[in-house]
Design an enzyme around this catalytic site. Sequence first.
Site, PDB file in Angstrom:
ATOM      1  N   SER A 103      39.951  76.659 -67.902  1.00 34.21           N
ATOM      2  CA  SER A 103      41.213  76.836 -67.179  1.00 34.21           C
ATOM      3  C   SER A 103      41.221  78.215 -66.514  1.00 34.21           C
ATOM      4  CB  SER A 103      42.391  76.629 -68.139  1.00 34.21           C
ATOM      5  OG  SER A 103      43.609  76.547 -67.439  1.00 34.21           O
ATOM      6  N   ASP A 122      43.016  65.246 -66.040  1.00 35.47           N
ATOM      7  CA  ASP A 122      43.752  66.498 -65.847  1.00 35.47           C
ATOM      8  C   ASP A 122      44.744  66.358 -64.692  1.00 35.47           C
ATOM      9  OD1 ASP A 122      44.597  69.136 -65.617  1.00 35.47           O
ATOM     10  OD2 ASP A 122      42.581  69.969 -65.709  1.00 35.47           O
ATOM     11  N   HIS A 181      44.612  68.081 -69.154  1.00 36.36           N
ATOM     12  CA  HIS A 181      44.062  69.431 -69.020  1.00 36.36           C
ATOM     13  C   HIS A 181      43.511  69.931 -70.349  1.00 36.36           C
ATOM     14  CE1 HIS A 181      43.577  73.228 -66.923  1.00 36.36           C
ATOM     15  NE2 HIS A 181      44.225  73.872 -67.883  1.00 36.36           N
TER      16      HIS A 181
END
Length: 380
Positions: free
Chosen positions: A165, A328, A361
């Site tokens: 991320s 995601d 995610h």
Amino acid sequence: MFVVSLTAQAAELPLVEKQEFQTSNFTTYGGEIIPEVRVGWEAYGELNEAKDNAILIAHFFSGNSHAAGRYSAEDAQPGYWNAIIGPGKAIDTNKFYVISVDTLVNQEPTNPNVITTGPATINPETGKPWGLDFPVVTIRDFVNVQKLVIDSLGIEKLHAVIGASMGSLQALDWAAAYPDRVARMISVIGMGEADPWTIASLQQWANPIVHDPNWNDGNYYDGEAPNAGLEQTLGMITLTAMHPLIINQLYADSSAREEAPLRDIRSNFMVVEQLQAAAKLRATYADANHILYLVRANQLFMAGYAENLEKGLESVTAKTLFLPATNDLLLQPYLAKRAHNVLLAHGVDSEYAEIEGPWGHLDGVFNIQLQADLIQEFLN
């Protein structure tokens, strides 16, 4: 099907210790000076004599440098990537010296296991918290602080830089900013640049804070903190980081047929109550201004910080691997795929694969072991 790689069954790390790095007169990407910078860092494994076996792990938005292992035998929860970092695991600490650094403006400045510098830090020139006088910082600034830590250890080249991320943004920018110092780069659930959709989406995390009356233009350190806005923001971050598949599994008892919301407009559905309770708990160490600065750093991101992504990635020579999560909804796979394709067009050796799972995610954290074998192969 959920399959745990054999590497995830390897030995555990010894107890880890948070260390501190300090520097002065740090110049930001925007040209401002931060007189004093303090960040925490952790390391796993041993640095060899040649100092050429180092791997840097960059952490995600709400994380910190505790990437693996435990601080004590009583720790219930190890570092977030413990499944792949350790002796005999994908990122093998029998071979590699693995280091991770707390970012500037870390989300949790009051967490006893975090050392960071940001708006909640005392400005040495005024003796008061910086507040919004703290300079705007970028992913490049996170990278440059990490570089200072790496330099202080005498490490001239990294075997790899890896991150999930927000950490993946740092990893990719390392490869663009310091191509002669990065041999490999792994981007997990990441992107090459923040596009308009992502910028606007991230702004939704900031809005509850700035609309809380207690925020007071960032000047709340001597008064009541904007906790209502902070908790709303943290709840929104959690929700957007998860896919409906996992939400519907975890909160299956909640439904459109609940009685309380029908009888009283002030009553919430069970899923709403439970998410709010989780957000309240997550707010324990969080700081509202720090989150605003993190949001802005992500909104400003374009790897290489040139006029466009193609120019920004021109300097990259590292072998690269992109691992977005199929489900995601926050940083959708197209964002990673674009950076991968740009690098291929530049002649870079780049690989692409996806992480399957119900978390969305968060598959990049909770299901990273599904790509443990690929990561191990890539690093070796």
